[in-house]
Scaffold this motif. Structure first.
Motif, PDB file in Angstrom:
ATOM      1  N   PHE A 134      37.226  41.188  31.987  1.00 35.85           N
ATOM      2  CA  PHE A 134      36.828  41.415  33.379  1.00 35.85           C
ATOM      3  C   PHE A 134      35.875  42.605  33.489  1.00 35.85           C
ATOM      4  O   PHE A 134      35.946  43.401  34.421  1.00 35.85           O
ATOM      5  CB  PHE A 134      38.064  41.639  34.259  1.00 35.85           C
ATOM      6  CG  PHE A 134      37.870  41.219  35.699  1.00 35.85           C
ATOM      7  CD1 PHE A 134      37.581  39.909  36.011  1.00 35.85           C
ATOM      8  CD2 PHE A 134      37.993  42.119  36.727  1.00 35.85           C
ATOM      9  CE1 PHE A 134      37.420  39.512  37.339  1.00 35.85           C
ATOM     10  CE2 PHE A 134      37.827  41.745  38.051  1.00 35.85           C
ATOM     11  CZ  PHE A 134      37.536  40.437  38.345  1.00 35.85           C
ATOM     12  N   VAL A 137      31.493  41.462  36.920  1.00 36.24           N
ATOM     13  CA  VAL A 137      31.707  40.546  38.045  1.00 36.24           C
ATOM     14  C   VAL A 137      30.361  40.022  38.524  1.00 36.24           C
ATOM     15  O   VAL A 137      30.202  38.853  38.836  1.00 36.24           O
ATOM     16  CB  VAL A 137      32.461  41.244  39.192  1.00 36.24           C
ATOM     17  CG1 VAL A 137      32.465  40.368  40.451  1.00 36.24           C
ATOM     18  CG2 VAL A 137      33.899  41.576  38.774  1.00 36.24           C
ATOM     19  N   ARG A 212      30.968  36.031  39.580  1.00 36.10           N
ATOM     20  CA  ARG A 212      31.946  35.212  38.864  1.00 36.10           C
ATOM     21  C   ARG A 212      33.128  34.876  39.779  1.00 36.10           C
ATOM     22  O   ARG A 212      33.427  35.587  40.740  1.00 36.10           O
ATOM     23  CB  ARG A 212      32.449  35.911  37.607  1.00 36.10           C
ATOM     24  CG  ARG A 212      33.322  37.127  37.834  1.00 36.10           C
ATOM     25  CD  ARG A 212      34.109  37.474  36.572  1.00 36.10           C
ATOM     26  NE  ARG A 212      35.031  36.403  36.223  1.00 36.10           N
ATOM     27  CZ  ARG A 212      35.754  36.379  35.098  1.00 36.10           C
ATOM     28  NH1 ARG A 212      35.633  37.355  34.219  1.00 36.10           N
ATOM     29  NH2 ARG A 212      36.580  35.400  34.853  1.00 36.10           N
ATOM     30  N   SER A 213      33.800  33.825  39.457  1.00 39.97           N
ATOM     31  CA  SER A 213      34.960  33.385  40.231  1.00 39.97           C
ATOM     32  C   SER A 213      36.247  33.935  39.607  1.00 39.97           C
ATOM     33  O   SER A 213      36.327  34.116  38.390  1.00 39.97           O
ATOM     34  CB  SER A 213      35.020  31.855  40.263  1.00 39.97           C
ATOM     35  OG  SER A 213      36.216  31.411  40.869  1.00 39.97           O
ATOM     36  N   VAL A 214      37.223  34.207  40.458  1.00 44.12           N
ATOM     37  CA  VAL A 214      38.548  34.620  39.959  1.00 44.12           C
ATOM     38  C   VAL A 214      39.602  33.568  40.306  1.00 44.12           C
ATOM     39  O   VAL A 214      40.790  33.762  40.054  1.00 44.12           O
ATOM     40  CB  VAL A 214      38.968  35.986  40.533  1.00 44.12           C
ATOM     41  CG1 VAL A 214      38.110  37.093  39.972  1.00 44.12           C
ATOM     42  CG2 VAL A 214      38.923  35.983  42.062  1.00 44.12           C
ATOM     43  N   GLU A 215      39.144  32.484  40.867  1.00 46.56           N
ATOM     44  CA  GLU A 215      40.063  31.409  41.248  1.00 46.56           C
ATOM     45  C   GLU A 215      40.815  30.894  40.021  1.00 46.56           C
ATOM     46  O   GLU A 215      40.217  30.542  39.001  1.00 46.56           O
ATOM     47  CB  GLU A 215      39.287  30.268  41.898  1.00 46.56           C
ATOM     48  CG  GLU A 215      40.169  29.201  42.543  1.00 46.56           C
ATOM     49  CD  GLU A 215      40.860  29.700  43.802  1.00 46.56           C
ATOM     50  OE1 GLU A 215      41.937  29.166  44.128  1.00 46.56           O
ATOM     51  OE2 GLU A 215      40.303  30.602  44.455  1.00 46.56           O
ATOM     52  N   THR A 217      42.705  32.559  37.964  1.00 44.74           N
ATOM     53  CA  THR A 217      42.843  33.516  36.874  1.00 44.74           C
ATOM     54  C   THR A 217      43.973  34.501  37.155  1.00 44.74           C
ATOM     55  O   THR A 217      44.431  34.653  38.292  1.00 44.74           O
ATOM     56  CB  THR A 217      41.544  34.309  36.652  1.00 44.74           C
ATOM     57  OG1 THR A 217      41.342  35.203  37.763  1.00 44.74           O
ATOM     58  CG2 THR A 217      40.350  33.377  36.538  1.00 44.74           C
ATOM     59  N   PHE A 219      43.600  37.611  37.081  1.00 46.41           N
ATOM     60  CA  PHE A 219      43.028  38.789  37.725  1.00 46.41           C
ATOM     61  C   PHE A 219      43.438  38.875  39.193  1.00 46.41           C
ATOM     62  O   PHE A 219      43.486  39.961  39.767  1.00 46.41           O
ATOM     63  CB  PHE A 219      41.502  38.770  37.616  1.00 46.41           C
ATOM     64  CG  PHE A 219      41.006  38.684  36.196  1.00 46.41           C
ATOM     65  CD1 PHE A 219      41.393  39.616  35.250  1.00 46.41           C
ATOM     66  CD2 PHE A 219      40.164  37.656  35.805  1.00 46.41           C
ATOM     67  CE1 PHE A 219      40.943  39.538  33.939  1.00 46.41           C
ATOM     68  CE2 PHE A 219      39.703  37.565  34.498  1.00 46.41           C
ATOM     69  CZ  PHE A 219      40.102  38.512  33.559  1.00 46.41           C
ATOM     70  N   LEU A 220      43.741  37.731  39.779  1.00 44.54           N
ATOM     71  CA  LEU A 220      44.158  37.713  41.184  1.00 44.54           C
ATOM     72  C   LEU A 220      45.441  38.497  41.404  1.00 44.54           C
ATOM     73  O   LEU A 220      45.693  38.998  42.509  1.00 44.54           O
ATOM     74  CB  LEU A 220      44.357  36.266  41.646  1.00 44.54           C
ATOM     75  CG  LEU A 220      43.103  35.467  42.013  1.00 44.54           C
ATOM     76  CD1 LEU A 220      43.457  34.001  42.222  1.00 44.54           C
ATOM     77  CD2 LEU A 220      42.461  36.045  43.268  1.00 44.54           C
ATOM     78  N   ASP A 225      42.095  45.103  39.308  1.00 46.77           N
ATOM     79  CA  ASP A 225      41.017  44.139  39.058  1.00 46.77           C
ATOM     80  C   ASP A 225      40.416  43.641  40.364  1.00 46.77           C
ATOM     81  O   ASP A 225      39.189  43.516  40.491  1.00 46.77           O
ATOM     82  CB  ASP A 225      41.548  42.946  38.251  1.00 46.77           C
ATOM     83  CG  ASP A 225      41.836  43.304  36.801  1.00 46.77           C
ATOM     84  OD1 ASP A 225      41.288  44.307  36.309  1.00 46.77           O
ATOM     85  OD2 ASP A 225      42.633  42.579  36.166  1.00 46.77           O
ATOM     86  N   MET A 226      41.257  43.382  41.334  1.00 47.82           N
ATOM     87  CA  MET A 226      40.761  42.861  42.599  1.00 47.82           C
ATOM     88  C   MET A 226      40.006  43.924  43.397  1.00 47.82           C
ATOM     89  O   MET A 226      39.058  43.612  44.119  1.00 47.82           O
ATOM     90  CB  MET A 226      41.921  42.280  43.421  1.00 47.82           C
ATOM     91  CG  MET A 226      42.531  41.012  42.815  1.00 47.82           C
ATOM     92  SD  MET A 226      41.260  39.778  42.368  1.00 47.82           S
ATOM     93  CE  MET A 226      40.513  39.437  43.955  1.00 47.82           C
ATOM     94  N   TYR A 229      36.721  43.881  41.878  1.00 48.76           N
ATOM     95  CA  TYR A 229      36.029  42.662  42.305  1.00 48.76           C
ATOM     96  C   TYR A 229      35.414  42.854  43.689  1.00 48.76           C
ATOM     97  O   TYR A 229      34.242  42.518  43.922  1.00 48.76           O
ATOM     98  CB  TYR A 229      37.014  41.498  42.318  1.00 48.76           C
ATOM     99  CG  TYR A 229      36.378  40.143  42.515  1.00 48.76           C
ATOM    100  CD1 TYR A 229      35.728  39.501  41.463  1.00 48.76           C
ATOM    101  CD2 TYR A 229      36.431  39.487  43.748  1.00 48.76           C
ATOM    102  CE1 TYR A 229      35.146  38.248  41.634  1.00 48.76           C
ATOM    103  CE2 TYR A 229      35.854  38.236  43.925  1.00 48.76           C
ATOM    104  CZ  TYR A 229      35.218  37.628  42.863  1.00 48.76           C
ATOM    105  OH  TYR A 229      34.641  36.394  43.041  1.00 48.76           O
TER     106      TYR A 229
END
Length: 254
Positions: A134, A137, A212-215, A217, A219-220, A225-226, A229
């Motif tokens: 990560f 982003v 980039r997507s975090v869907e 993952t 990382f959510l 991390d968020m 993001y």
């Protein structure tokens, strides 16, 4: 049997090997110690130097506030990349609180047929490592590399409105904001005193800004991390709008 005394002159014992050298002065003692210990001392000095170097590199290492991926078919000129890093700091904030703003460009040339296959493979591994850690982003991609990443990483980027493309979506043009449509990027001085603005635009123009997507993952579930993001999303928007961050005098003086 021959008498033992016949081997010696005047019947006297050989005393050549019985005498021992006596070190009388401090200088002689130091010289003797150095003769027998210089190798061991040299090894110790080398070990200590290596240890000090490692500690210094760890302590003095400067962590970037943001890392931006440069995902392209061909490697971009290092001087341009360095200048881009400098210009990007005008739009970034001091996330880690160390008193200085640093933006790092992580460059991955992954798709050109003119690139050495081994280098290409190494860049692919580095890109996957970036994605796993990560680090980035925001990505600056050319069209072919964006398509490559979207295919290889299984829906890697979001649409420009922040939504996640459906599986198998191929409308890649909606997953990036073109360089010329990012006011912050077009306002940067990347001429290096040898290029014209038109030449810079021709060179950087194929790139677009993607998120980039975090869907789906892990990382959510990580608040740090968020937070990163969300900060990256805000940075990307500032680059699109051309809104620089006004640095405090305290930050500029450090």
């Amino acid at each position: 049997m021959v008498a033992r005394e016949h081997f010696f002159l005047d019947n006297q014992e050989d005393t050549i090997h019985s005498n021992q050298i006596e070190l009388k002065t401090a200088k002689e003692k130091r010289a003797n110690w150095w003769y027998y210990h210089k190798i061991q001392l040299g090894v110790i000095v080398v070990i200590v130097a290596i240890a000090v170097g490692i500690v210094y590199s760890v302590v003095s290492k400067v962590e970037p506030d943001y890392t931006i991926g440069l995902l392209t078919q061909d490697t971009y000129i290092s001087d341009i990349v360095t200048r881009l890093e400098e210009e990007l700091t005008e739009y970034a904030d001091n996330r880690n609180g160390d008193g200085q703003v640093i933006v790092k460009i992580a460059q991955y040339a992954v798709g050109s047929t003119s690139t050495d296959p081994q280098i290409q493979q190494a860049n692919t591994v580095r890109f996957m490592g970036d994605a796993s850690n990560f680090d980035s982003v925001i990505y600056l991609c050319d069209s072919k590399s964006l398509e490559w990443a979207q295919t290889q990483a299984g829906g890697f980027f979001t649409y420009t409105d922040g939504t996640t493309p459906e599986e198998g979506a191929t409308d890649y043009e909606n997953m990036k904001v073109n360089w010329e449509d990012c006011k912050g990027l077009t306002d940067m001085d990347l001429t290096l005193n040898v290029l014209t603005d038109k030449q810079v635009l021709a060179y950087m123009g194929p790139l677009g800004l993607s998120i980039r997507s975090v869907e789906g993952t892990s990382f959510l579930n990580n608040e740090d991390d968020m937070e990163y993001y969300r900060d990256c999303q805000a940075l990307a928007q500032r680059l699109i709008d051309g809104e620089k961050i006004e640095k405090s005098k305290e930050t500029e003086s450090k």
